[in-house]
Scaffold this motif. Structure first.
Motif, PDB file in Angstrom:
ATOM      1  N   ALA A  44       0.801  -1.227   0.000  1.00 15.47           N
ATOM      2  CA  ALA A  44       0.000   0.000   0.000  1.00 15.47           C
ATOM      3  C   ALA A  44       0.839   1.285   0.000  1.00 15.47           C
ATOM      4  CB  ALA A  44      -0.965  -0.009   1.178  1.00 15.47           C
ATOM      5  N   PRO A  45       1.906   1.395   0.815  1.00 12.05           N
ATOM      6  CA  PRO A  45       2.703   2.634   0.781  1.00 12.05           C
ATOM      7  C   PRO A  45       3.344   2.888  -0.574  1.00 12.05           C
ATOM      8  CG  PRO A  45       3.185   1.352   2.765  1.00 12.05           C
ATOM      9  CD  PRO A  45       2.380   0.463   1.862  1.00 12.05           C
ATOM     10  N   TYR A  46       3.780   1.825  -1.255  1.00  6.08           N
ATOM     11  CA  TYR A  46       4.449   1.981  -2.541  1.00  6.08           C
ATOM     12  C   TYR A  46       3.436   2.281  -3.642  1.00  6.08           C
ATOM     13  CZ  TYR A  46       7.294  -0.673   0.679  1.00  6.08           C
ATOM     14  OH  TYR A  46       7.909  -1.108   1.805  1.00  6.08           O
ATOM     15  N   CYS A  47       2.262   1.686  -3.519  1.00  2.00           N
ATOM     16  CA  CYS A  47       1.175   2.008  -4.439  1.00  2.00           C
ATOM     17  C   CYS A  47       0.821   3.491  -4.325  1.00  2.00           C
ATOM     18  CB  CYS A  47      -0.040   1.139  -4.114  1.00  2.00           C
ATOM     19  SG  CYS A  47      -1.470   1.453  -5.161  1.00  2.00           S
ATOM     20  N   SER A  48       0.780   3.998  -3.100  1.00  6.39           N
ATOM     21  CA  SER A  48       0.448   5.413  -2.902  1.00  6.39           C
ATOM     22  C   SER A  48       1.490   6.314  -3.550  1.00  6.39           C
ATOM     23  CB  SER A  48       0.321   5.734  -1.405  1.00  6.39           C
ATOM     24  OG  SER A  48       1.589   5.858  -0.793  1.00  6.39           O
ATOM     25  N   THR A  49       2.747   5.875  -3.555  1.00  7.19           N
ATOM     26  CA  THR A  49       3.806   6.666  -4.172  1.00  7.19           C
ATOM     27  C   THR A  49       3.640   6.697  -5.686  1.00  7.19           C
ATOM     28  OG1 THR A  49       5.306   6.074  -2.379  1.00  7.19           O
ATOM     29  CG2 THR A  49       6.297   6.930  -4.377  1.00  7.19           C
ATOM     30  N   SER A  50       3.270   5.556  -6.275  1.00  2.02           N
ATOM     31  CA  SER A  50       3.005   5.526  -7.718  1.00  2.02           C
ATOM     32  C   SER A  50       1.839   6.453  -8.060  1.00  2.02           C
ATOM     33  CB  SER A  50       2.696   4.093  -8.155  1.00  2.02           C
ATOM     34  OG  SER A  50       3.787   3.241  -7.899  1.00  2.02           O
ATOM     35  N   ILE A  51       0.803   6.424  -7.230  1.00  2.00           N
ATOM     36  CA  ILE A  51      -0.343   7.310  -7.451  1.00  2.00           C
ATOM     37  C   ILE A  51       0.069   8.774  -7.339  1.00  2.00           C
ATOM     38  CG2 ILE A  51      -2.581   8.040  -6.529  1.00  2.00           C
ATOM     39  CD1 ILE A  51      -3.030   5.105  -5.697  1.00  2.00           C
ATOM     40  N   ALA A  52       0.876   9.088  -6.313  1.00  2.00           N
ATOM     41  CA  ALA A  52       1.333  10.470  -6.129  1.00  2.00           C
ATOM     42  C   ALA A  52       2.119  10.955  -7.338  1.00  2.00           C
ATOM     43  CB  ALA A  52       2.181  10.573  -4.864  1.00  2.00           C
ATOM     44  N   SER A  53       2.954  10.085  -7.911  1.00  2.00           N
ATOM     45  CA  SER A  53       3.722  10.493  -9.094  1.00  2.00           C
ATOM     46  C   SER A  53       2.798  10.755 -10.272  1.00  2.00           C
ATOM     47  CB  SER A  53       4.778   9.437  -9.441  1.00  2.00           C
ATOM     48  OG  SER A  53       4.196   8.233  -9.903  1.00  2.00           O
TER      49      SER A  53
ATOM     50  N   PHE B  93      -7.331  -1.848  -6.965  1.00  2.00           N
ATOM     51  CA  PHE B  93      -7.925  -3.165  -6.739  1.00  2.00           C
ATOM     52  C   PHE B  93      -7.249  -3.836  -5.537  1.00  2.00           C
ATOM     53  CE2 PHE B  93      -9.490  -4.270 -11.328  1.00  2.00           C
ATOM     54  CZ  PHE B  93     -10.312  -3.158 -11.290  1.00  2.00           C
ATOM     55  N   TYR B  94      -8.055  -4.473  -4.709  1.00  2.00           N
ATOM     56  CA  TYR B  94      -7.497  -5.208  -3.569  1.00  2.00           C
ATOM     57  C   TYR B  94      -8.385  -6.389  -3.227  1.00  2.00           C
ATOM     58  CZ  TYR B  94     -11.060  -3.176  -0.472  1.00  2.00           C
ATOM     59  OH  TYR B  94     -12.257  -2.844   0.112  1.00  2.00           O
ATOM     60  N   ASP B  95      -7.801  -7.333  -2.525  1.00  2.00           N
ATOM     61  CA  ASP B  95      -8.530  -8.479  -1.993  1.00  2.00           C
ATOM     62  C   ASP B  95      -8.639  -8.347  -0.477  1.00  2.00           C
ATOM     63  OD1 ASP B  95      -9.636 -10.943  -1.411  1.00  2.00           O
ATOM     64  OD2 ASP B  95      -7.775 -12.036  -1.679  1.00  2.00           O
ATOM     65  N   GLU B  96      -7.487  -8.164   0.169  1.00  2.00           N
ATOM     66  CA  GLU B  96      -7.451  -7.916   1.605  1.00  2.00           C
ATOM     67  C   GLU B  96      -6.664  -6.640   1.862  1.00  2.00           C
ATOM     68  OE1 GLU B  96      -5.854 -11.287   3.584  1.00  2.00           O
ATOM     69  OE2 GLU B  96      -7.462 -12.642   2.954  1.00  2.00           O
TER      70      GLU B  96
ATOM     71  N   ASN C 173      -5.431   1.566   5.530  1.00  2.00           N
ATOM     72  CA  ASN C 173      -4.824   1.737   4.207  1.00  2.00           C
ATOM     73  C   ASN C 173      -5.844   2.196   3.172  1.00  2.00           C
ATOM     74  OD1 ASN C 173      -2.127   1.049   4.816  1.00  2.00           O
ATOM     75  ND2 ASN C 173      -2.641  -1.134   4.800  1.00  2.00           N
ATOM     76  N   ILE C 174      -7.059   1.680   3.264  1.00  2.00           N
ATOM     77  CA  ILE C 174      -8.126   2.113   2.351  1.00  2.00           C
ATOM     78  C   ILE C 174      -8.368   3.609   2.506  1.00  2.00           C
ATOM     79  CG2 ILE C 174     -10.594   1.936   1.843  1.00  2.00           C
ATOM     80  CD1 ILE C 174     -10.419  -1.031   2.587  1.00  2.00           C
TER      81      ILE C 174
ATOM     82  N   ASP D 186       1.548  -0.894 -12.641  1.00  2.00           N
ATOM     83  CA  ASP D 186       2.078  -1.546 -11.446  1.00  2.00           C
ATOM     84  C   ASP D 186       2.301  -0.523 -10.339  1.00  2.00           C
ATOM     85  OD1 ASP D 186       2.058  -4.189 -12.117  1.00  2.00           O
ATOM     86  OD2 ASP D 186       4.205  -4.370 -12.496  1.00  2.00           O
ATOM     87  N   SER D 187       2.460  -1.032  -9.131  1.00  2.00           N
ATOM     88  CA  SER D 187       2.620  -0.157  -7.967  1.00  2.00           C
ATOM     89  C   SER D 187       4.073   0.066  -7.578  1.00  2.00           C
ATOM     90  CB  SER D 187       1.848  -0.736  -6.775  1.00  2.00           C
ATOM     91  OG  SER D 187       0.462  -0.720  -7.025  1.00  2.00           O
ATOM     92  N   ASP D 188       5.014  -0.347  -8.434  1.00  2.00           N
ATOM     93  CA  ASP D 188       6.433  -0.114  -8.162  1.00  2.00           C
ATOM     94  C   ASP D 188       7.043   0.731  -9.279  1.00  2.00           C
ATOM     95  OD1 ASP D 188       6.227  -2.042 -10.106  1.00  2.00           O
ATOM     96  OD2 ASP D 188       7.705  -3.403  -9.238  1.00  2.00           O
ATOM     97  N   ILE D 189       6.401   1.862  -9.554  1.00  2.00           N
ATOM     98  CA  ILE D 189       6.830   2.734 -10.648  1.00  2.00           C
ATOM     99  C   ILE D 189       6.909   4.182 -10.172  1.00  2.00           C
ATOM    100  CG2 ILE D 189       5.812   1.248 -12.417  1.00  2.00           C
ATOM    101  CD1 ILE D 189       3.509   3.289 -12.621  1.00  2.00           C
TER     102      ILE D 189
END
Length: 323
Positions: free
Chosen positions: A16-25, A41-44, A49-50, A107-110
């Protein structure tokens, strides 16, 4: 009416923290003349974090977390290494987002360096996917990919796209039941090296639009080109592939983009702490490191000047396109 760019990310609690960074960029580089619908998208995913991810919404860009648990098949989906089941979520974009005919999957690592609206503008036609081939024909790459891809799906490495940055033709995915074909292929192939990425390449073979490398630049290629003096101002997305992620390894030049974006996330303090832990030895004297980065134009006025130059170039391209 402003055009809408729908974008999908996928995450779990760990990412989640790394996904947020991709979104911020993405938010920091977006075109104010467009609207962005951003779905995670998430399962758990823990409620905290949501809430943090949803809180990143701003005028012209909505961030919404979407639970796709009903689509998850724990018996069917297998993973390798540090991968999680989240890597399969892209299979279900056409089912979940029925209001769109096309979306971007990221992806969430970008780190996004230029407006992804320009990526969305590529016309797919009758292609199912648009993606980037990450391959430069080195001996190591040939050894890793040539024989495996030939035996698995009968494609050459220079025809095999990375699934981390995709333009997806959801209209055709629904009409041709591509999701079902992907799940069937996965059920019949239980030893895939790159799992969902292999599935998409195999099922969509022959109907893939190959996009410019600048839209999915491996951080390893970025570092090589940067060290060789190549002009990197045209790079649009840096992808922190494999184990060389900013939060796992010592600082590299291209990690700067990640940490610049991290400052704009609800996880900024956590990510800063991880950065210092990863670079414990290198950054014993932060003042000297800041001076070094400023001298190289990676922070400070020279960096801001490059950002302004890139912004002006984008505006000029847009004006030319309108004419």
């Amino acid at each position: 009416m402003k055009s809408i760019v729908p974008v999908v990310f996928a995450t779990d609690n760990l990412f989640a923290p790394y996904c947020s960074t991709s979104i911020a960029s993405l938010l920091n580089t977006r075109d104010p003349d467009r609207e962005y619908d951003i779905y995670v998208f998430y399962d758990e995913l823990e409620e905290e974090n949501i809430q943090k991810l949803n809180s990143m919404s701003q005028k012209g860009a909505r961030v919404s977390c979407v639970n796709i648990s009903p689509y998850i098949n724990a018996k069917l989906f297998y993973t390798r290494g540090r991968q999680s089941v989240a890597t399969y979520y892209r299979f279900f974009a056409a089912d979940v987002l029925t209001q769109y005919d096309k979306i971007l999957y990221l992806d969430s690592d970008i780190a996004i360096l230029q407006d992804v609206g320009e990526l969305f503008d590529f016309e797919l036609g009758e292609n199912l996917l648009g993606g980037v081939v990450i391959y430069r024909n080195t001996p190591r790459e040939r050894k890793l990919k040539e024989e495996y891809l030939k035996n698995t799906m009968d494609v050459r490495p220079d025809q095999y796209i990375n699934a981390g940055i995709l333009s997806m033709n959801l209209k055709l995915f629904r009409e041709e039941q591509i999701r079902d074909k992907c799940l069937e292929y996965l059920a019949q192939n239980r030893e895939l090296r790159w799992m969902d990425q292999d599935v998409l390449n195999a099922v969509c073979k022959g109907r893939i639009l190959y996009l410019p490398e600048k839209w999915n630049m491996s951080q390893l290629y970025y570092e090589e080109d940067y060290a060789a003096g190549v002009d990197m101002t045209d790079v649009c997305i840096v992808h922190y592939l494999d184990r060389f992620k900013p939060w796992w390894v010592n600082f590299r030049r291209c990690h700067l983009f990640f940490y610049q974006a991290a400052a704009f996330t609800p996880y900024a303090k956590q990510l800063t702490r991880q950065f210092l832990e990863c670079n414990n030895e290198k950054f014993k004297n932060p003042r000297e490191e800041v001076i070094r980065l400023a001298a190289r134009g990676e922070i400070g006025p020279r960096y801001l000047g490059r950002c302004l130059k890139a912004w002006c170039k984008a505006k000029v391209r847009k004006l030319v396109k309108k004419k």
